[in-house]
Design an enzyme around this catalytic site. Structure first.
Site, mmCIF file in Angstrom:
data_model
loop_
_atom_site.group_PDB
_atom_site.id
_atom_site.type_symbol
_atom_site.label_atom_id
_atom_site.label_comp_id
_atom_site.label_asym_id
_atom_site.label_seq_id
_atom_site.Cartn_x
_atom_site.Cartn_y
_atom_site.Cartn_z
ATOM 1 C CE1 TYR A 91 -4.030 -1.960 0.244
ATOM 2 C CE2 TYR A 91 -3.039 -3.017 2.128
ATOM 3 C CZ TYR A 91 -4.039 -2.958 1.178
ATOM 4 O OH TYR A 91 -5.038 -3.904 1.167
ATOM 5 C CG ASP A 150 -1.590 -12.799 8.384
ATOM 6 O OD1 ASP A 150 -0.842 -13.155 9.293
ATOM 7 O OD2 ASP A 150 -2.636 -13.393 8.066
ATOM 8 C CG HIS A 411 1.958 -7.920 -3.098
ATOM 9 N ND1 HIS A 411 2.653 -8.879 -2.411
ATOM 10 C CD2 HIS A 411 1.312 -7.189 -2.173
ATOM 11 C CE1 HIS A 411 2.415 -8.735 -1.120
ATOM 12 N NE2 HIS A 411 1.607 -7.705 -0.946
ATOM 13 C CE1 TYR A 495 -8.816 -2.827 1.303
ATOM 14 C CE2 TYR A 495 -9.115 -1.710 3.395
ATOM 15 C CZ TYR A 495 -8.442 -2.631 2.624
ATOM 16 O OH TYR A 495 -7.404 -3.344 3.162
ATOM 17 N NE ARG A 496 -4.485 -0.166 3.864
ATOM 18 C CZ ARG A 496 -4.109 -1.063 4.775
ATOM 19 N NH1 ARG A 496 -4.924 -2.058 5.075
ATOM 20 N NH2 ARG A 496 -2.963 -0.988 5.381
#
Lengths: 550, 187
Positions: A91, A150, A411, A495-496
């Site tokens: 993210y 996680d 990723h 959502y993010r």
């Protein structure tokens, strides 16, 4: 020394001196060596001129130091990017949304300020990680469970503000929803407390969320309106027992009927942990299977089965379904988790099975009821975060295996929210396939199953691989952009996301000529007029940078 | 209380590594730095061979199954608070990636990193991280894991200037056919 954009070298040097005076020279970082830590380890732009990097980092230990830092930032118009423990892999990591910002690293603010066992809450600073809190509970024999994601190396506050999730009870695993009260340093240096915390000498700051008047905590999550320096969180008391049961659905078309049952069972709290979807036929394991996979090499797959996986359309072929029926291998599976009194949760599982028998040929795998405290042998069989134990286990599954034959350099999470119904699952997979074909980028999985971290909706989480190949990464990013647009056209949105796509995603939340974003910008201009805080985070830019970005 | 080094989560040793192609990787014993533990992955034969050789040489060893959580939580977390001892291992890159992140929070760095990549036909190529990139070295023997263990255990930690490896936290490398031998030591 790097210099933030729009700041003169002399002003930056003066600001750095003042930062050093506030926190001590040892805690202001300007060398390339030190700043490498604030890069995004999963960035698809790693090493490229467009990679987002910090120009410096400053690490305070107190609220007063945060206030003083923001005063200096305002004085010299220095862009600040706040992180707590700075993980957030997939993210954006701890790299700033606005390249060249100074990272405000709150890792040293790592005090556990209060633990209330009878009412199961804590008050912590931003540097407290899930591991820290778990260790504290263990050391003191406290029978509270900390809900963690996680991997578990992140911090409670950072994860909650990014709206992360864990695995336990619905109101606990939604980490923002589990918070109760916050302390925020505003851009002008003022300290504000929300909820009951606004009451001097408050006795219920971590016990009642909304206080009196507008409930404004939400504006400090996924935003850049302040620096959160304390947050309360509700914990889960150790339950009497834990049970996990599996439901096996034999046919491809079983999802819609099953999801209706699942929703009923969750919305009436028959089960109370995170439901977990997998597909034995498509060799897409449950998270619950991780402990078993750690002990071995994953599920055994026959050559015939492997061959049947090669010619699927949206994860389906009649031959594969037939093979599954013949060999009693479920097309889909879903595990349900139960926390509560041993006798009660067994009965709840029985009730769940009874409801699911409406689906022809459904099968079940009963789990064992584990009473707390668990034995080491029982713990080995459980996905650890589900029982409040933070872990780094998930990195093992980045390794090469039958299920992951081509591991990558990280990723980008692509995670749209879709409706909680079975039809939506097929529909989004159809969209993934169409976009992949249009863009010439292969999709890793033949069928993406939803995650159920949130109540009432699904998230479909795909990890787009980052590779060493710059062109491949560019293609992946183009596909990401295309998916954002085409999901939005279907009425779905993320959502993010990784910070690289915040603008694109926010621009899709465009009802009534972007009324929501315009409101964000109105708030931003009011509470941070110089735009020093985390410019661009979640698509919210300060006025002086807004024009260029739109 | 964290120290400054706790916060410095990355570092690149600046000294150049001499050209290594065809030469021993460990040119000279380093100053003695105690080796707290040698880590191997019990699922991987080459890693087990590495661990066995390290144990034969008297090093304390610990097996993992890819997951470093228990190793860090129960052992290294405390050791890194109280000791300057080094930790070494031969593992998948993913295990090192997770451990390296925790090490940096404790002011430790990867001071030696060598990649061992199995090519088609089973041949293993080797290269060591150095400032500016990797430098290849030869070890055509099937006993290369034992050789690596020997080098690492005998020299404790090759942190003398000429051997100090590039210790910038690496982006996670693909695990496919790759093992990494490494040493984590005080920064």
């Amino acid at each position: 020394m790097r210099v933030p954009p729009g700041v003169t070298a002399s002003d930056f040097a003066a600001a750095i001196k003042q930062f050093q005076a506030i926190v001590g020279a040892d805690w202001v970082f300007t060398s390339d060596e030190d700043l490498n830590t604030y890069r995004d380890f999963y960035s698809p732009l790693r090493g490229e001129p467009t990679e987002r990097v910090a120009s410096a980092a400053v690490a305070p230990t107190t609220v007063e130091e945060v206030q003083a830092i923001l005063k200096v930032a305002n004085q010299y118009s220095i862009p600040i990017y706040t992180i707590s423990t700075g993980r957030n892999l997939g993210y954006g990591g701890s790299a700033p949304s606005y390249s060249g910002s100074v990272v405000l690293d709150l890792k040293r603010m790592n005090r556990i300020l209060e633990v209330n066992v009878p009412n199961a809450y804590v008050l912590v600073e931003p540097g407290v990680s899930y591991f820290d809190l778990y260790r504290y509970f263990q050391d003191k024999g406290i029978k509270l469970w900390v809900d963690c994601p996680d991997p578990g190396w992140g911090g409670l506050i950072g994860n909650a503000l990014e709206r992360g999730s864990g695995y336990m009870l619905p109101g606990i695993r939604n980490h923002f929803q589990a918070h109760c009260g916050m302390e925020v340093v505003l851009a002008n240096g003022e300290v504000m407390r929300t909820g009951m915390g606004a009451l001097p000498n408050a006795k219920t700051w971590q016990e009642y969320k909304t206080g009196f008047g507008p409930f404004i905590d939400g504006v400090f999550s996924q935003s850049n309106f302040g620096v959160v320096t304390k947050m309360g969180f509700w914990m889960m008391p150790e339950p009497d027992a834990y049970l996990k049961g599996k439901i096996l659905l034999p046919r491809y078309k079983d999802l819609p009927a099953f999801v209706e049952i699942l929703n009923y069972l969750e919305n009436t709290r028959v089960f109370n942990g995170t439901p977990d979807f997998g597909s034995p036929l498509l060799v897409n394991p449950l998270i619950a299977d991780w402990p078993e996979m750690l002990q071995g090499d994953g599920p055994q797959i026959s050559p015939e089965h492997l061959a049947l996986l090669k010619n699927l359309k949206l994860g389906y072929s009649p031959e594969l379904e037939e093979y599954g029926l013949k060999n009693k291998i479920g097309y889909w599976e879903c595990s349900l988790t139960f926390y509560g009194p041993a006798k009660a949760i067994w009965e709840q599982w029985e009730y769940a099975k009874e409801k699911c028998r409406a689906i022809p040929d459904v099968a079940f795998e009963d789990g064992e009821v584990y009473k707390t405290p668990f034995t080491p042998e029982q713990i080995e069989k459980i996905h650890l975060p589900e029982i409040g134990i933070p872990s780094l286990q998930n990195f093992v599954f980045g390794a090469r295996s039958k299920l992951n034959p081509n591991p990558t350099h990280g990723h980008l999470w692509f995670a749209p929210i879709i409706p909680r119904n079975g039809e939506a699952i097929y529909e989004i997979n159809k969209l993934f396939a169409e976009v992949a074909e249009d863009m010439g980028v292969p999709i890793q999985f033949s069928f993406a199953l939803p995650a159920c971290y949130w109540e009432r909706s699904f998230i479909v989480i795909n990890g787009f691989s980052v590779t060493e190949d710059v062109k491949q990464n560019q293609k992946t990013m183009a596909m990401y952009t295309e998916l954002v647009k085409r999901c939005a056209a279907k009425g779905w949105a993320e959502y993010r996301s990784t910070t690289l796509f915040h603008d694109e995603i926010m621009s899709e939340y465009s009802f009534n000529n972007h009324a929501l974003l315009r409101f964000h910008e109105t708030v931003k201009d009011a509470v941070d007029p110089k735009g020093i805080l985390s410019a661009g985070h979640y698509g919210i830019w300060p006025k002086h940078l807004r024009g260029a970005r739109k | 209380m964290l120290t400054r080094r706790d916060m410095v989560k990355l570092g690149i040793a600046s000294a150049a590594i001499p050209a290594m192609a065809g030469k021993a990787v460990f040119a000279a014993p380093s100053a003695a730095v105690r080796l707290h533990k040698v880590v191997y992955d019990a699922r991987i034969p080459a890693s087990v061979a590495f661990g066995n050789r390290a144990q034969q040489l008297g090093a304390p060893v610990e097996a993992i199954n890819g997951d470093v959580t228990a190793l860090w939580f129960n052992d290294l977390h405390f050791m890194w608070r109280n000791s300057k001892a080094s930790v070494a291992g031969l593992t998948r890159p993913s295990s090192l990636f997770a451990l390296e992140q925790m090490a940096h929070l404790a002011g430790r760095r990867v001071v030696f990193r060598a990649e061992h990549r199995t090519q088609a036909g089973g041949i293993c190529t080797h290269r060591v991280a150095a400032p500016g990139g990797f430098v290849a070295f030869r070890d055509a023997s099937p006993y290369w894991p034992a050789h690596m263990a020997q080098s690492i255990v005998r020299h404790a930690a090759p942190v003398s200037d000429h051997m100090r490896a590039q210790s910038m936290i690496a982006a996670p490398a693909p695990d496919q056919n790759v093992l990494i031998s490494w040493i984590i030591a005080a920064a």
